[in-house]
Design an enzyme around this catalytic site. Structure first.
Site, PDB file in Angstrom:
ATOM      1  N   LYS A 198       0.819  -1.219   0.000  1.00 32.54           N
ATOM      2  CA  LYS A 198       0.000   0.000   0.000  1.00 32.54           C
ATOM      3  C   LYS A 198       0.852   1.270   0.000  1.00 32.54           C
ATOM      4  CE  LYS A 198      -2.251  -0.877   3.869  1.00 32.54           C
ATOM      5  NZ  LYS A 198      -1.694  -2.183   4.276  1.00 32.54           N
TER       6      LYS A 198
ATOM      7  N   ARG B 284      -9.353   0.759   9.111  1.00 33.67           N
ATOM      8  CA  ARG B 284      -8.958  -0.616   9.432  1.00 33.67           C
ATOM      9  C   ARG B 284     -10.014  -1.347  10.241  1.00 33.67           C
ATOM     10  NH1 ARG B 284      -3.008   0.341   9.014  1.00 33.67           N
ATOM     11  NH2 ARG B 284      -1.895  -1.595   9.346  1.00 33.67           N
TER      12      ARG B 284
ATOM     13  N   ARG C 112      11.390  -7.012   4.668  1.00 34.60           N
ATOM     14  CA  ARG C 112      11.384  -5.576   4.996  1.00 34.60           C
ATOM     15  C   ARG C 112      12.020  -5.355   6.358  1.00 34.60           C
ATOM     16  NH1 ARG C 112       5.696  -2.474   4.673  1.00 34.60           N
ATOM     17  NH2 ARG C 112       5.504  -3.055   6.839  1.00 34.60           N
TER      18      ARG C 112
ATOM     19  N   ARG D  15      12.016  -0.815  10.779  1.00 34.15           N
ATOM     20  CA  ARG D  15      10.661  -0.845  11.367  1.00 34.15           C
ATOM     21  C   ARG D  15      10.552  -1.874  12.466  1.00 34.15           C
ATOM     22  NH1 ARG D  15       5.192  -0.142   7.917  1.00 34.15           N
ATOM     23  NH2 ARG D  15       4.331  -1.178   9.731  1.00 34.15           N
TER      24      ARG D  15
ATOM     25  N   ARG E 136      -0.298  -8.883  13.416  1.00 32.36           N
ATOM     26  CA  ARG E 136      -0.829  -7.863  12.496  1.00 32.36           C
ATOM     27  C   ARG E 136      -1.690  -8.508  11.423  1.00 32.36           C
ATOM     28  NH1 ARG E 136       4.696  -5.850  11.100  1.00 32.36           N
ATOM     29  NH2 ARG E 136       3.822  -4.434   9.567  1.00 32.36           N
TER      30      ARG E 136
END
Ligand code: AMP
Length: 191
Positions: free
Chosen positions: A14, A89, A128, A134, A146
């Site tokens: 996204k 969300r 990632r 992160r 998540r």
């Protein structure tokens, strides 16, 4: 006005695609995840509160993210349109967004979902995690939380937008440029 919800699970791409769409269609990019990370890095009260949720891979309470989006919309009265990334969300957030839009005399044009299978998401988030700092990409448990939160609380939003005939989906697996072209085709059909 073109107001898009770019939808998808964590790791669906996204953020990358929203940045490219923002550039092409001259929209304002509103990512609640990016805004929360800025607050966390700044050590603000909002950031401290948010971090207690993001560290676990849990959703931040609705009223917090709804407040963030409300103030961002108010700060951009000249916007040609918005692209919402990582918001809404939950159904409550989707309902609040519709109300905010209505209060401003505008509406969501479409919700476009990037479709990516769960195992591919996990792989992408782990990769990632290796290349970015992160915090919530570092642990497999947080990644799984998540994805669980997405499946339980976020996925039902598809039906919410489908009922309004605003739901569209594109294949989120492939080259970034290929996926971008699919998204642009979808957006151009809306105009
Ligand atoms: P993201 O960068 O969109 O993956 O968001 C990172 C984290 O911020 C999420 O795992 C949540 O903890 C929190 N977050 C971001 N957007 C929202 C939202 N709309 N509602 C609740 N929590 C959110």
């Amino acid at each position: 006005m073109l107001n898009l919800v770019l939808f998808g699970a964590p790791g669906a791409g996204k953020g990358t695609q929203a940045a490219m769409l923002t550039d092409k269609y001259k929209l304002i990019h509103l990512s609640t995840g990016d805004i929360l990370r800025k607050e966390i890095n700044a050590g603000s009260d909002l950031g401290k509160l948010a971090q207690t949720y993001t560290d676990k891979g849990a959703l931040v309470p609705d009223e917090v993210v709804i407040g963030i989006i409300q103030s961002q919309i108010a700060q951009n009265p000249e916007a040609k349109g918005f692209i919402f990334d990582g918001f809404p969300r939950t159904i409550a957030q989707a309902e609040a967004l519709d109300k905010m839009m209505e209060n401003n005399g505008i509406q969501i044009t479409s919700m476009i979902a990037l479709e990516v299978a769960t195992e591919e998401l996990v792989k992408r988030l782990q990769l990632r995690g290796e290349s970015s700092g992160r915090a919530d990409d570092q642990s497999i448990d947080v990644i799984r939380n998540r994805i669980d939160a997405y499946n339980e609380k976020t996925k039902p939003i598809i039906d919410y937008y489908d009922a309004q005939k605003k739901y569209r989906a594109v294949n989120g697996i492939g080259e970034i440029s290929e996926i971008f072209n699919l998204l642009c085709k979808c957006v151009d059909e809306l105009k």
